[in-house]
Motif scaffolding. Structure first.
Motif, PDB file in Angstrom:
ATOM      1  N   TRP A  84       0.694  -1.337   0.134  1.00 28.37           N
ATOM      2  CA  TRP A  84      -0.181  -0.283  -0.201  1.00 28.37           C
ATOM      3  C   TRP A  84       0.782   1.117  -0.306  1.00 28.37           C
ATOM      4  O   TRP A  84       0.800   2.288   0.578  1.00 28.37           O
ATOM      5  CB  TRP A  84      -0.900  -0.321   1.073  1.00 28.37           C
ATOM      6  CG  TRP A  84      -2.202  -1.465   1.116  1.00 28.37           C
ATOM      7  CD1 TRP A  84      -1.979  -1.730   1.462  1.00 28.37           C
ATOM      8  CD2 TRP A  84      -2.544  -1.344   0.003  1.00 28.37           C
ATOM      9  NE1 TRP A  84      -2.373  -3.496   2.004  1.00 28.37           N
ATOM     10  CE2 TRP A  84      -3.210  -2.936   1.184  1.00 28.37           C
ATOM     11  CE3 TRP A  84      -3.797  -0.960  -0.508  1.00 28.37           C
ATOM     12  CZ2 TRP A  84      -4.880  -3.052   0.602  1.00 28.37           C
ATOM     13  CZ3 TRP A  84      -4.813  -1.478  -1.238  1.00 28.37           C
ATOM     14  CH2 TRP A  84      -5.216  -2.379  -1.031  1.00 28.37           C
ATOM     15  N   SER A  85       2.027   1.244  -1.005  1.00 29.69           N
ATOM     16  CA  SER A  85       2.714   2.305  -0.790  1.00 29.69           C
ATOM     17  C   SER A  85       2.569   3.631  -1.383  1.00 29.69           C
ATOM     18  O   SER A  85       2.599   4.690  -0.444  1.00 29.69           O
ATOM     19  CB  SER A  85       3.723   2.369  -1.490  1.00 29.69           C
ATOM     20  OG  SER A  85       3.912   2.076  -2.764  1.00 29.69           O
ATOM     21  N   VAL A  86       1.233   3.404  -2.327  1.00 34.78           N
ATOM     22  CA  VAL A  86       0.283   4.980  -2.955  1.00 34.78           C
ATOM     23  C   VAL A  86      -0.152   5.424  -1.746  1.00 34.78           C
ATOM     24  O   VAL A  86       0.088   6.796  -1.681  1.00 34.78           O
ATOM     25  CB  VAL A  86       0.202   4.215  -4.679  1.00 34.78           C
ATOM     26  CG1 VAL A  86      -1.158   6.051  -4.787  1.00 34.78           C
ATOM     27  CG2 VAL A  86       0.826   3.920  -5.465  1.00 34.78           C
ATOM     28  N   PHE A  87      -0.533   4.482  -0.850  1.00 39.02           N
ATOM     29  CA  PHE A  87      -1.736   5.218   0.263  1.00 39.02           C
ATOM     30  C   PHE A  87      -0.618   5.696   1.233  1.00 39.02           C
ATOM     31  O   PHE A  87      -0.578   7.129   2.124  1.00 39.02           O
ATOM     32  CB  PHE A  87      -2.898   4.215   0.998  1.00 39.02           C
ATOM     33  CG  PHE A  87      -3.137   4.457   2.640  1.00 39.02           C
ATOM     34  CD1 PHE A  87      -4.434   5.506   2.800  1.00 39.02           C
ATOM     35  CD2 PHE A  87      -2.344   3.463   3.598  1.00 39.02           C
ATOM     36  CE1 PHE A  87      -4.771   5.559   4.010  1.00 39.02           C
ATOM     37  CE2 PHE A  87      -3.207   4.367   4.918  1.00 39.02           C
ATOM     38  CZ  PHE A  87      -3.995   5.060   4.972  1.00 39.02           C
ATOM     39  N   SER A  88       0.639   4.998   1.866  1.00 41.97           N
ATOM     40  CA  SER A  88       1.452   5.792   2.620  1.00 41.97           C
ATOM     41  C   SER A  88       2.252   6.755   1.995  1.00 41.97           C
ATOM     42  O   SER A  88       2.227   7.659   2.586  1.00 41.97           O
ATOM     43  CB  SER A  88       2.718   4.536   2.890  1.00 41.97           C
ATOM     44  OG  SER A  88       2.216   3.001   3.270  1.00 41.97           O
ATOM     45  N   ASP A  89       2.254   7.433   0.595  1.00 45.11           N
ATOM     46  CA  ASP A  89       2.874   8.577  -0.207  1.00 45.11           C
ATOM     47  C   ASP A  89       1.790   9.857   0.121  1.00 45.11           C
ATOM     48  O   ASP A  89       2.099  10.413   0.324  1.00 45.11           O
ATOM     49  CB  ASP A  89       2.970   8.297  -1.093  1.00 45.11           C
ATOM     50  CG  ASP A  89       3.950   8.838  -1.701  1.00 45.11           C
ATOM     51  OD1 ASP A  89       4.936   9.098  -1.728  1.00 45.11           O
ATOM     52  OD2 ASP A  89       2.850   9.341  -2.900  1.00 45.11           O
ATOM     53  N   ARG A  90       1.025   9.009   0.308  1.00 41.90           N
ATOM     54  CA  ARG A  90      -0.821  10.195  -0.137  1.00 41.90           C
ATOM     55  C   ARG A  90      -0.834  10.797   1.262  1.00 41.90           C
ATOM     56  O   ARG A  90      -1.031  11.987   1.898  1.00 41.90           O
ATOM     57  CB  ARG A  90      -0.883   9.831  -1.022  1.00 41.90           C
ATOM     58  CG  ARG A  90      -0.840   9.556  -2.207  1.00 41.90           C
ATOM     59  CD  ARG A  90      -2.246   9.616  -3.404  1.00 41.90           C
ATOM     60  NE  ARG A  90      -3.574  10.596  -2.918  1.00 41.90           N
ATOM     61  CZ  ARG A  90      -4.249  10.575  -3.904  1.00 41.90           C
ATOM     62  NH1 ARG A  90      -5.566   9.853  -4.569  1.00 41.90           N
ATOM     63  NH2 ARG A  90      -5.699  11.379  -3.011  1.00 41.90           N
ATOM     64  N   ALA A  91      -1.085   9.540   1.901  1.00 35.78           N
ATOM     65  CA  ALA A  91      -1.890   9.785   3.863  1.00 35.78           C
ATOM     66  C   ALA A  91      -0.564   9.358   4.805  1.00 35.78           C
ATOM     67  O   ALA A  91      -0.645   9.731   6.100  1.00 35.78           O
ATOM     68  CB  ALA A  91      -2.682   8.939   4.103  1.00 35.78           C
ATOM     69  N   GLY A  92       0.117   9.341   4.121  1.00 39.33           N
ATOM     70  CA  GLY A  92       1.530   9.419   5.457  1.00 39.33           C
ATOM     71  C   GLY A  92       1.536  10.655   5.941  1.00 39.33           C
ATOM     72  O   GLY A  92       2.343  10.407   7.068  1.00 39.33           O
ATOM     73  N   ALA A  93       1.321  11.394   5.729  1.00 39.51           N
ATOM     74  CA  ALA A  93       1.530  12.643   6.678  1.00 39.51           C
ATOM     75  C   ALA A  93       0.838  13.259   8.175  1.00 39.51           C
ATOM     76  O   ALA A  93       0.823  13.579   8.531  1.00 39.51           O
ATOM     77  CB  ALA A  93       1.574  14.237   5.848  1.00 39.51           C
ATOM     78  N   VAL A  94      -0.316  12.381   6.991  1.00 41.04           N
ATOM     79  CA  VAL A  94      -1.258  12.138   8.576  1.00 41.04           C
ATOM     80  C   VAL A  94      -1.723  11.183   9.084  1.00 41.04           C
ATOM     81  O   VAL A  94      -1.161  10.811  10.857  1.00 41.04           O
ATOM     82  CB  VAL A  94      -3.303  12.470   8.464  1.00 41.04           C
ATOM     83  CG1 VAL A  94      -4.170  12.249   9.424  1.00 41.04           C
ATOM     84  CG2 VAL A  94      -2.714  13.778   7.250  1.00 41.04           C
ATOM     85  N   ILE A  95      -1.415   9.870   8.496  1.00 38.20           N
ATOM     86  CA  ILE A  95      -1.090   8.761   9.304  1.00 38.20           C
ATOM     87  C   ILE A  95       0.350   8.303   9.995  1.00 38.20           C
ATOM     88  O   ILE A  95       0.530   8.202  11.289  1.00 38.20           O
ATOM     89  CB  ILE A  95      -1.391   6.895   7.991  1.00 38.20           C
ATOM     90  CG1 ILE A  95      -3.072   8.119   8.166  1.00 38.20           C
ATOM     91  CG2 ILE A  95      -1.150   6.197   8.921  1.00 38.20           C
ATOM     92  CD1 ILE A  95      -3.574   7.081   8.584  1.00 38.20           C
ATOM     93  N   GLY A  96       1.383   8.703   9.514  1.00 33.77           N
ATOM     94  CA  GLY A  96       2.947   8.453  10.380  1.00 33.77           C
ATOM     95  C   GLY A  96       2.815   9.090  11.223  1.00 33.77           C
ATOM     96  O   GLY A  96       3.354   8.224  11.820  1.00 33.77           O
ATOM     97  N   PRO A  97       2.726  10.515  11.837  1.00 32.06           N
ATOM     98  CA  PRO A  97       2.234  11.664  12.799  1.00 32.06           C
ATOM     99  C   PRO A  97       2.006  10.354  13.569  1.00 32.06           C
ATOM    100  O   PRO A  97       2.298  10.113  15.098  1.00 32.06           O
ATOM    101  CB  PRO A  97       2.706  12.503  12.720  1.00 32.06           C
ATOM    102  CG  PRO A  97       2.596  12.810  11.378  1.00 32.06           C
ATOM    103  CD  PRO A  97       2.134  11.612  10.685  1.00 32.06           C
ATOM    104  N   LEU A  98       0.449   9.848  14.003  1.00 29.57           N
ATOM    105  CA  LEU A  98       0.116   9.653  14.557  1.00 29.57           C
ATOM    106  C   LEU A  98       0.465   8.174  15.232  1.00 29.57           C
ATOM    107  O   LEU A  98       0.424   7.682  16.084  1.00 29.57           O
ATOM    108  CB  LEU A  98      -1.533   8.941  14.082  1.00 29.57           C
ATOM    109  CG  LEU A  98      -2.492   9.886  13.477  1.00 29.57           C
ATOM    110  CD1 LEU A  98      -4.068  10.542  13.027  1.00 29.57           C
ATOM    111  CD2 LEU A  98      -2.507  11.258  15.006  1.00 29.57           C
ATOM    112  N   MET A  99       1.381   7.001  13.919  1.00 31.06           N
ATOM    113  CA  MET A  99       1.783   6.294  14.615  1.00 31.06           C
ATOM    114  C   MET A  99       2.655   5.988  15.050  1.00 31.06           C
ATOM    115  O   MET A  99       2.740   5.405  16.152  1.00 31.06           O
ATOM    116  CB  MET A  99       1.872   5.004  13.029  1.00 31.06           C
ATOM    117  CG  MET A  99       0.614   4.733  11.721  1.00 31.06           C
ATOM    118  SD  MET A  99      -0.563   3.288  12.882  1.00 31.06           S
ATOM    119  CE  MET A  99       0.359   2.513  12.573  1.00 31.06           C
ATOM    120  N   GLY A 100       3.651   6.783  14.811  1.00 30.10           N
ATOM    121  CA  GLY A 100       4.774   7.679  15.766  1.00 30.10           C
ATOM    122  C   GLY A 100       4.241   7.713  17.331  1.00 30.10           C
ATOM    123  O   GLY A 100       5.336   7.023  18.487  1.00 30.10           O
TER     124      GLY A 100
END
Length: 474
Positions: A84-100
């Motif tokens: 799901w790399s395309v999802f990670s690229d487009r939504a990563g700025a939101v989902i990434g910090p929450l997971m972090g």
């Protein structure tokens, strides 16, 4: 190896498979961590050795469950990059910090205090040990908060803008974290974890009460579990109803799929108790319905109009089969949990809660019910979100990595084989631990000497139970 399926469908199956294995372990460990904190607090307050023995009994089970949850979670997270790399690229700025934030605030807290909670009682003293046990319990709840927030944002996105390249740009972190469905989803998830643990603990207690109704440790954990079932299940049903109303507001197509409404009902919708979804003809076959009740439940007005799937574009409708049946499994199990809780109150009033073998058999049968219910609820909400990963904004087909179906199929087969071997062995070991009597002897590291010297002695009934349990220990 593509099994005749597309790469998208195989990637979805792989994620569903791994998250199903992962979800059952945190659902159990969240409740078990809080259960351990309560047991330890009761031990410190009452100095009743039965609570200490139960803490030692359940801490091993918690440690195994926690470990399997961590391992399965790490493996699952890699799929964001592989499938799901395309999802990670487009939504990563939101989902990434929450997971972090989950790692920084929850996982570090759990990892920092876990060793003390499991092994440090004699080294740090009772007070600091209680702090460590409570910190682990709080850590599991914080972890659930961040993960639920990230998942809820995908269902009810808020607090963002969309850049020229299609990426989601955070604008308001308060709105992102506390998105519209988050409070309902978090409360529903945490209560589900508590009920999952309660019915597992109740099943273990009932199992040992069937062997010996005088086993005091089994009595304590069965009683605590049945109190939880009786008090929390009605609250969970109410929270679930409120969560459904929130879903109706923000994801009406999902509600239409869950309720089995292919057609809109302008003058009141029925409640479909059972039926066979016919996707090809867009109708419900062999439907058993109660007129007007669907509108009454969802809109508190029997004549209120309710949209069906025909009110949405054909390419924006979720599949019906899985949400329809998974939702009914979840609700059905919730009603059975309520029945067990009310039954236990009746038997408690009759003073036969520890001797009614039929109640104990029913509790043993209901032991897995929490796990099945949380999975059914997960399938309902996630399949009902389709065809989107970010609801209404990003389709699942647009989120997929540029991978071929045979590659995803091969990795799926590898996951299936490894997971069933590794986690199958782990679950088998857990059942071995469940079968062990809830009384510890010299083989299980419970040092009773210092407590005796402090004048903390079990009563005669406890002594009999301890001797009986030690004689039957594996």
């Amino acid at each position: 190896m593509d099994f005749g399926l597309t790469a998208e469908m195989l990637a979805r199956i792989q994620f569903a498979f791994t998250v199903s294995f992962h979800f059952i372990f945190p659902a159990f460990s969240i409740g078990t961590a809080s259960f351990l904190a309560v047991l330890n607090a009761l031990w410190l307050w009452k100095r009743d050795e039965a609570y200490l023995q139960l803490f030692e009994y359940w801490k091993t089970i918690f440690a195994v469950t926690f470990g399997m949850g961590v391992v399965s979670g790490i493996v699952m997270s890699y799929q964001f990059g592989t499938n799901w790399s395309v999802f990670s690229d487009r939504a990563g700025a939101v989902i990434g910090p929450l997971m972090g934030y989950e790692v920084l605030t929850a996982f570090f807290l759990e990892a920092g205090f876990l060793g003390i909670a499991l092994f440090g009682r004699k080294r740090v003293g009772d007070t600091l040990h209680m702090v460590a046990v409570a910190a682990v319990a709080v850590g599991t709840l914080i972890s659930a908060t961040w993960i639920t927030s990230a998942n809820s944002w995908m269902h009810t996105p808020a607090g963002f803008s969309i850049g020229a390249d299609g990426t989601f740009i955070p604008e308001d972190w308060w709105a992102i974290i506390f998105n519209p469905s988050f409070p309902y989803r978090l409360t529903h998830t945490v209560l589900a974890a508590f009920l999952t643990t309660a019915f597992a603990v109740g099943a273990v207690g009932a199992w040992h009460l069937l062997k010996s109704s005088s086993n005091r440790q089994a009595r304590i954990m069965f009683s605590m579990a049945m109190w939880m079932a009786a008090l929390v299940t009605p609250i969970q049903i109410f929270v679930g109803d409120q969560h459904g109303l929130n879903t109706l507001e923000y994801q009406p197509a999902k509600i239409a799929a869950m309720e089995g409404h292919y057609e809109s009902h302008p003058e009141g919708a029925p409640l479909v108790l059972f039926g066979l979804p016919n996707e090809a003809e867009q109708r419900m076959d062999l439907a058993i319905e109660i007129p007007k009740l669907g509108s009454l439940i969802l809109k508190h007005d029997p004549n209120a109009p309710l949209e069906g799937l025909d009110a949405f574009p054909a390419d924006g409708r979720p599949p019906v089969l899985v949400p329809f049946f998974a939702f009914r499994i979840m609700v059905g199990l919730g009603l059975l949990m309520l029945a067990i809780g009310l039954w236990s109150l009746f038997e408690r009033w009759r003073k036969t809660i520890y001797t009614n073998a039929w109640l104990h058999r029913a509790a043993v049968t209901m032991g897995p019910s929490g796990f099945v219910a949380v999975l059914a609820g997960w399938y309902t909400t996630e399949v009902g979100r389709q065809p989107y990963t970010v609801y209404g904004l990003m389709r699942t087909a647009e989120s997929l990595s540029p991978v071929d179906a045979p590659a995803v199929g091969a990795s799926l087969m590898a996951f299936v084989i490894v997971y069933f071997l590794v986690f199958g062995a782990g679950v088998f070991y857990l059942f071995r631990l469940f079968r062990r009597p809830p009384v510890l002897n010299e083989d299980h590291e419970l040092d009773r000497g210092p407590h005796r010297s402090a004048g903390i002695n079990p009563g005669p009934a406890q002594e009999d139970t301890i001797r009986e349990g030690a004689g039957h220990a594996d």
